[in-house]
Design a protein around this motif. Structure first.
Motif, mmCIF file in Angstrom:
data_model
loop_
_atom_site.group_PDB
_atom_site.id
_atom_site.type_symbol
_atom_site.label_atom_id
_atom_site.label_comp_id
_atom_site.label_asym_id
_atom_site.label_seq_id
_atom_site.Cartn_x
_atom_site.Cartn_y
_atom_site.Cartn_z
ATOM 1 N N GLN A 1 7.866 7.599 -3.622
ATOM 2 C CA GLN A 1 7.252 8.611 -2.734
ATOM 3 C C GLN A 1 5.763 8.352 -2.509
ATOM 4 N N ASP A 2 5.105 7.693 -3.476
ATOM 5 C CA ASP A 2 3.690 7.345 -3.285
ATOM 6 C C ASP A 2 3.553 6.229 -2.239
ATOM 7 N N ILE A 3 4.380 5.207 -2.382
ATOM 8 C CA ILE A 3 4.287 4.081 -1.425
ATOM 9 C C ILE A 3 4.593 4.595 -0.014
ATOM 10 N N ARG A 4 5.588 5.478 0.044
ATOM 11 C CA ARG A 4 5.969 6.053 1.335
ATOM 12 C C ARG A 4 4.760 6.765 1.963
ATOM 13 N N SER A 5 4.033 7.548 1.165
ATOM 14 C CA SER A 5 2.901 8.255 1.775
ATOM 15 C C SER A 5 1.770 7.290 2.121
ATOM 16 N N TRP A 6 1.597 6.207 1.374
ATOM 17 C CA TRP A 6 0.578 5.215 1.760
ATOM 18 C C TRP A 6 0.970 4.559 3.081
ATOM 19 N N TYR A 7 2.278 4.306 3.229
ATOM 20 C CA TYR A 7 2.748 3.678 4.479
ATOM 21 C C TYR A 7 2.456 4.601 5.656
ATOM 22 N N ILE A 8 2.772 5.898 5.478
ATOM 23 C CA ILE A 8 2.570 6.862 6.565
ATOM 24 C C ILE A 8 1.076 7.033 6.869
ATOM 25 N N GLU A 9 0.265 7.124 5.802
ATOM 26 C CA GLU A 9 -1.197 7.242 6.004
ATOM 27 C C GLU A 9 -1.735 6.045 6.771
ATOM 28 N N ARG A 10 -1.285 4.845 6.372
ATOM 29 C CA ARG A 10 -1.787 3.634 7.046
ATOM 30 C C ARG A 10 -1.358 3.641 8.512
ATOM 31 N N TYR A 11 -0.135 4.098 8.773
ATOM 32 C CA TYR A 11 0.377 4.173 10.142
ATOM 33 C C TYR A 11 -0.488 5.127 10.965
ATOM 34 N N GLN A 12 -0.843 6.274 10.352
ATOM 35 C CA GLN A 12 -1.678 7.254 11.076
ATOM 36 C C GLN A 12 -3.056 6.674 11.384
ATOM 37 N N LEU A 13 -3.577 5.940 10.410
ATOM 38 C CA LEU A 13 -4.888 5.317 10.595
ATOM 39 C C LEU A 13 -4.808 4.279 11.721
ATOM 40 N N LEU A 14 -3.728 3.513 11.724
ATOM 41 C CA LEU A 14 -3.560 2.486 12.757
ATOM 42 C C LEU A 14 -3.402 3.118 14.146
ATOM 43 N N ARG A 15 -2.715 4.276 14.187
ATOM 44 C CA ARG A 15 -2.546 4.977 15.467
ATOM 45 C C ARG A 15 -3.920 5.318 16.059
ATOM 46 N N ASP A 16 -4.853 5.688 15.174
ATOM 47 C CA ASP A 16 -6.186 6.063 15.652
ATOM 48 C C ASP A 16 -7.081 4.857 15.917
#
Ligand SMILES: Nc1ncnc2c1ncn2[C@@H]1O[C@H](COP(=O)(O)OP(=O)(O)OP(=O)(O)O)[C@@H](O)[C@H]1O
Ligand SMILES: CC(C)(CO)[C@@H](O)C(=O)NCCC(=O)O
Length: 317
Positions: free
Chosen positions: A235-250
């Motif tokens: 669940q930690d890796i999953r949230s890092w993946y999602i955070e990185r995706y959000q950062l990349l979106r911006d």
């Protein structure tokens, strides 16, 4: 019964194949090992990833580099003795370190950090870093094979090319070229190459570096002198993946050249949904089926907590 004792409950088990250190023990065991870094060098390290804390560098990564330095020095001395023994002036064979772990667990950040720190030693100043991403088939081939949704799975890599490359590096061949992958283009860059010219140390980073294939006579890891698996709760890796995706979106997705430019205008909620779906259907599946099972093959396991801090270091005896 688990085949190998990997978790914290086996800390006290004298017969585990690993030495297990928590943060305090790890620091204490290496207390006398100082690799002085200037303020400016610390700042430059921070530039690698602004989220990484300098305390983490000092407490975990500096001692780790010191340990790896001991292994590299012993390797270099043995090579010299072997040359005297055989009478062969063999070309210098680099020390090869593999870094494995899930997508988004922090392999490239760790690899860049180790590269910078290891190159501080005068005995091994030339440290190159290659990622196995460059050995993915280009999107065109993945599309032809109908496996575009399997990027990162064993079948998505040109494993022959990767084997050829790593075996040539280990043989000490000069002026080798590695293919380059771009996360922005989401594809191999046909007109770019990375030159690898007899480094002292080569770090090979990628989700697949510890994988074995029962049909192949040799594996990538047969060429490793040291290997690291970066571990964390799913669940930690999953949230890092999602955070990185959000950062990349911006950031990166805003670039019209980005493969994911079409997702640049997604709302916060849509972006999280999209990233969660890619995580669930591709990267999590790959983690469970092909990456996690390679953990026990590593010489060293770094176990991260939810904030990326290393909680435990396991070193194979
Ligand atoms: N030690 C760390 N401290 C804080 N943040 C980190 C650390 N390591 C990685 N991160 C963050 O976690 C995310 C994933 O890191 P990174 O890109 O290094 O992972 P990776 O395993 O190389 O991913 P991939 O397999 O997709 O290339 C990034 O957003 C990165 O900034
Ligand atoms: C390139 C890999 C395979 C590994 O770094 C990974 O980042 C990736 O692109 N996985 C495919 C699914 C995704 O887009 O996250």
């Amino acid at each position: 019964m688990a085949l190998l004792c990997l978790e914290s409950e086996c800390t006290m088990n004298t017969y585990s194949p690993y030495y297990t250190f928590d943060r305090k023990d790890w620091k204490a065991a290496q207390e006398d090992s100082k690799l002085p870094l200037t303020e400016e060098e610390f700042e430059r390290l921070k530039g690698l990833n602004e989220k990484i804390s300098l305390r983490e560098v000092r407490d975990i990564y500096l001692p780790l580099t010191r340990l790896i330095h001991l292994y590299v020095s012993a390797f270099q001395q043995l090579q010299e003795k072997m040359n005297t023994f055989t009478g062969i002036r063999a070309p210098k064979s680099p020390y090869i370190i593999g870094i494995a772990g899930s997508v988004a667990v922090g392999k490239s950040t760790t690899a860049r950090l180790l590269q910078t720190l290891l190159s501080r030693w005068q005995e091994h100043p030339r440290v190159d870093l290659v990622t196995t991403d460059g050995f993915l088939y280009p999107n065109r081939v993945l599309e032809e094979k109908g496996i575009m949704n399997k990027k990162g799975f064993p079948e998505s890599y040109d494993i022959k090319k990767l084997m050829q490359f790593i075996s040539s590096v280990k043989s000490g061949q000069p002026a080798l070229k590695a293919p380059v992958y771009s996360h922005l283009a989401y594809d191999i860059l046909a007109d770019e190459e990375q030159l690898i010219d007899q480094p002292d140390i080569l770090i090979l980073e990628g989700i697949n570096v510890l994988q074995v294939n029962t049909e192949a006579p040799v594996f990538i890891s047969d060429f490793f002198d040291f290997s690291i698996y970066i571990d964390a709760e799913e669940q930690d890796i999953r949230s890092w993946y999602i955070e990185r995706y959000q950062l990349l979106r911006d950031t990166a997705f805003q670039d019209p050249r980005s493969y994911f430019h079409k997702f640049a205008s997604l709302s916060e909620e849509e972006a999280v949904q999209n990233a969660s779906e890619i995580w669930r259907s591709i990267n999590l599946k790959n983690l469970m089926e092909n990456i996690l099972p390679t953990k026990a093959r590593a010489k060293l396991i770094l176990k991260k907590g939810p904030d990326h801090q290393i909680q435990q270091v396991l070193l194979r005896k």
